[in-house]
Design a protein around this motif. Structure first.
Motif, mmCIF file in Angstrom:
data_model
loop_
_atom_site.group_PDB
_atom_site.id
_atom_site.type_symbol
_atom_site.label_atom_id
_atom_site.label_comp_id
_atom_site.label_asym_id
_atom_site.label_seq_id
_atom_site.Cartn_x
_atom_site.Cartn_y
_atom_site.Cartn_z
ATOM 1 N N LEU A 89 -115.165 -17.163 -42.828
ATOM 2 C CA LEU A 89 -116.077 -17.039 -43.091
ATOM 3 C C LEU A 89 -117.157 -16.359 -43.944
ATOM 4 C CD1 LEU A 89 -119.177 -18.274 -42.599
ATOM 5 C CD2 LEU A 89 -119.404 -17.382 -41.014
ATOM 6 N N ILE A 90 -116.234 -15.043 -43.695
ATOM 7 C CA ILE A 90 -116.143 -14.144 -44.759
ATOM 8 C C ILE A 90 -116.349 -14.302 -46.456
ATOM 9 C CG2 ILE A 90 -115.754 -11.823 -45.202
ATOM 10 C CD1 ILE A 90 -115.534 -11.017 -42.614
ATOM 11 N N SER A 91 -115.116 -15.035 -46.451
ATOM 12 C CA SER A 91 -114.454 -15.733 -47.421
ATOM 13 C C SER A 91 -115.112 -17.221 -48.051
ATOM 14 C CB SER A 91 -113.095 -15.885 -47.612
ATOM 15 O OG SER A 91 -112.462 -15.641 -47.109
ATOM 16 N N GLU A 92 -116.167 -17.618 -47.478
ATOM 17 C CA GLU A 92 -116.792 -18.596 -48.073
ATOM 18 C C GLU A 92 -118.172 -18.119 -48.164
ATOM 19 O OE1 GLU A 92 -119.260 -22.241 -45.840
ATOM 20 O OE2 GLU A 92 -117.594 -21.854 -45.009
ATOM 21 N N ILE A 93 -119.001 -16.714 -48.006
ATOM 22 C CA ILE A 93 -119.861 -16.801 -48.371
ATOM 23 C C ILE A 93 -119.634 -15.538 -49.666
ATOM 24 C CG2 ILE A 93 -121.743 -14.795 -47.542
ATOM 25 C CD1 ILE A 93 -121.493 -15.427 -44.893
ATOM 26 N N VAL A 144 -111.540 -7.303 -35.335
ATOM 27 C CA VAL A 144 -112.396 -7.659 -35.938
ATOM 28 C C VAL A 144 -111.870 -7.214 -37.668
ATOM 29 C CG1 VAL A 144 -114.208 -7.709 -37.448
ATOM 30 C CG2 VAL A 144 -114.756 -7.473 -34.976
ATOM 31 N N LEU A 145 -111.399 -5.709 -37.815
ATOM 32 C CA LEU A 145 -111.420 -5.887 -39.565
ATOM 33 C C LEU A 145 -109.390 -6.608 -39.066
ATOM 34 C CD1 LEU A 145 -112.488 -2.083 -39.593
ATOM 35 C CD2 LEU A 145 -113.246 -4.116 -40.622
ATOM 36 N N SER A 146 -108.759 -6.368 -38.036
ATOM 37 C CA SER A 146 -106.939 -6.627 -38.595
ATOM 38 C C SER A 146 -106.724 -7.951 -39.261
ATOM 39 C CB SER A 146 -106.129 -5.762 -37.202
ATOM 40 O OG SER A 146 -106.978 -7.113 -36.205
ATOM 41 N N ASN A 147 -107.898 -9.064 -38.357
ATOM 42 C CA ASN A 147 -108.131 -10.150 -38.340
ATOM 43 C C ASN A 147 -109.035 -10.742 -39.649
ATOM 44 O OD1 ASN A 147 -106.453 -12.026 -36.097
ATOM 45 N ND2 ASN A 147 -107.461 -10.388 -35.447
ATOM 46 N N THR A 148 -109.375 -9.952 -40.819
ATOM 47 C CA THR A 148 -110.272 -10.261 -42.143
ATOM 48 C C THR A 148 -109.595 -9.513 -42.898
ATOM 49 O OG1 THR A 148 -112.256 -9.216 -40.445
ATOM 50 C CG2 THR A 148 -112.260 -9.352 -42.914
ATOM 51 N N GLU A 170 -109.415 -17.236 -31.442
ATOM 52 C CA GLU A 170 -109.531 -17.306 -33.181
ATOM 53 C C GLU A 170 -110.377 -16.416 -33.490
ATOM 54 O OE1 GLU A 170 -107.509 -19.286 -33.619
ATOM 55 O OE2 GLU A 170 -106.951 -20.649 -31.942
ATOM 56 N N MET A 171 -110.043 -15.831 -33.942
ATOM 57 C CA MET A 171 -110.958 -14.709 -34.445
ATOM 58 C C MET A 171 -110.277 -14.896 -36.901
ATOM 59 S SD MET A 171 -112.979 -11.575 -34.711
ATOM 60 C CE MET A 171 -113.163 -11.271 -33.288
ATOM 61 N N GLU A 172 -109.668 -15.128 -37.075
ATOM 62 C CA GLU A 172 -109.371 -16.188 -38.247
ATOM 63 C C GLU A 172 -110.384 -16.780 -38.664
ATOM 64 O OE1 GLU A 172 -106.798 -16.270 -35.790
ATOM 65 O OE2 GLU A 172 -105.111 -15.140 -35.909
#
Length: 345
Positions: free
Chosen positions: A15-19, A40-44, A8-10
């Motif tokens: 969390l990045i969006s929340e920060i 990581v990057l493909s799910n960010t 569930e890397m999403e």
């Protein structure tokens, strides 16, 4: 905050969006760049500008020089206190990245995405950061909690066996000092594979988390987690200085045997339990040759351990499998006896 992810890397992206950082940086080494960063990057999903900071792999990179280079890069990219550092890697990346984040502009937030078994169940957990100084392990460091730790176990399929074994040593340690059943379950495994180990990663991580939450700055109970490390770190530091580095877990496995021996000699640990511990370590780990290592030099290195007081050697030892005691003063002769025992296993 410990977040356990299972494919569930999403959640990392959320969390990045929340920060909502001003700038985004991903720290990795050459190996995790090749095998893990793409996932990581493909799910960010983010519109925030990001940069990739890559270093060479290995304990040799955990230095003030590397930290200074990373500070320079952050400064060059105009990173302010709202920048976010995402550490994608093993223990070295988490220790070093956490240290850089905790000190740059007096602290920027960071997230750990551990990619090795060692970092998933131990190194990334607890808020300790650190770099080595003159080959002394973690002589410089800070306490700072990451925003989150994501355990994405699929990354373990990229690891060589030696890395799985290294992390397994810390899992055994958690059982020895905190949970007898956990130790016996691990010691009963017939082989170390990702499939066999995955069911125990979360429980091992949570054992450490429970101790850390009670004693974040290591003034008391957290010292239990030092079991196997006073001697283990000395051996690791000695061989690192000789340009013969060994995996951290193999040094800890040696430390577990020696410090269990000291526990038995102190009248704390029963002989039968000592034999069980030793046979388990011997079944999974190679014996490190101590014949060409100067034991006096090893003991000198042990005096650099952060838990010593007033120039005396302080150890964490076992009462029995599943419970330990910390801050026990030990004489050099007993340490030497334990090392000689191990030498002739």
């Amino acid at each position: 905050m410990l977040k356990i992810l299972d494919k569930e890397m999403e959640a990392l992206s959320a969390l990045i969006s929340e920060i909502n950082p001003s700038r985004l940086f991903f720290l990795c080494d050459e190996n995790t760049h090749s095998y893990c960063l793409t996932t990581v990057l493909s799910n960010t999903e983010t519109s925030i500008p990001y940069e990739i900071l890559e270093i060479e792999p290995g304990e040799e990179m955990k230095t003030l020089t590397t930290a200074s280079q990373l500070w320079d890069i952050l400064l060059e990219f105009g990173a302010d206190r709202r920048a976010l550092l995402v550490c994608v890697g093993g223990g070295v990346i988490c220790d070093l990245g956490g240290f850089v984040a905790s000190t740059y502009k007096r602290g920027i937030p960071c997230i750990y995405v551990p990619t090795t078994l060692l970092s998933m169940c131990d190194a990334a957990i607890g808020g300790k950061t650190g770099i080595d100084l003159h080959h002394i392990k973690n002589a410089i460091g800070t306490f700072q909690k990451p925003k989150a730790i994501f355990l994405y176990t699929e990354f373990l399929t990229t690891l060589p066996y030696i890395e799985l074994r290294s992390g397994f040593a810390e899992m055994l340690k958690h059982g020895l000092i905190l949970d007898e059943a956990h130790f016996h379950e691990l010691s009963s495994l017939e082989e170390l594979t990702v499939e066999k180990l995955t069911p125990y990663i979360q429980s091992s991580a949570l054992l450490k988390t429970a101790v850390v939450e009670k004693d974040f700055t290591e003034s008391g109970e957290r010292k239990l987690l030092n079991f196997g490390h006073t001697i283990g770190h000395a051996v690791e530091s000695y061989l690192l200085e000789k340009a013969r580095p060994i995996p951290h877990g193999e040094a800890v496995a040696l430390g577990i045997v020696c410090e269990s021996f000291i526990s038995m000699e102190m009248g704390m640990l029963h002989h039968e339990q000592f034999e069980k511990i030793t046979s388990t370590v011997q079944r999974f780990f190679p014996t490190i040759d101590l014949h060409e290592i100067d034991l006096s030099s090893l003991i000198t290195l042990m005096y650099s351990d952060k838990k010593n007081v007033n120039g005396t050697l302080r150890f964490t030892l076992l009462n029995e499998i599943g419970t330990g005691r910390y801050d026990i003063e030990i004489k050099e002769d007993l340490v030497r006896k334990a090392l000689n025992y191990y030498k002739y296993l």
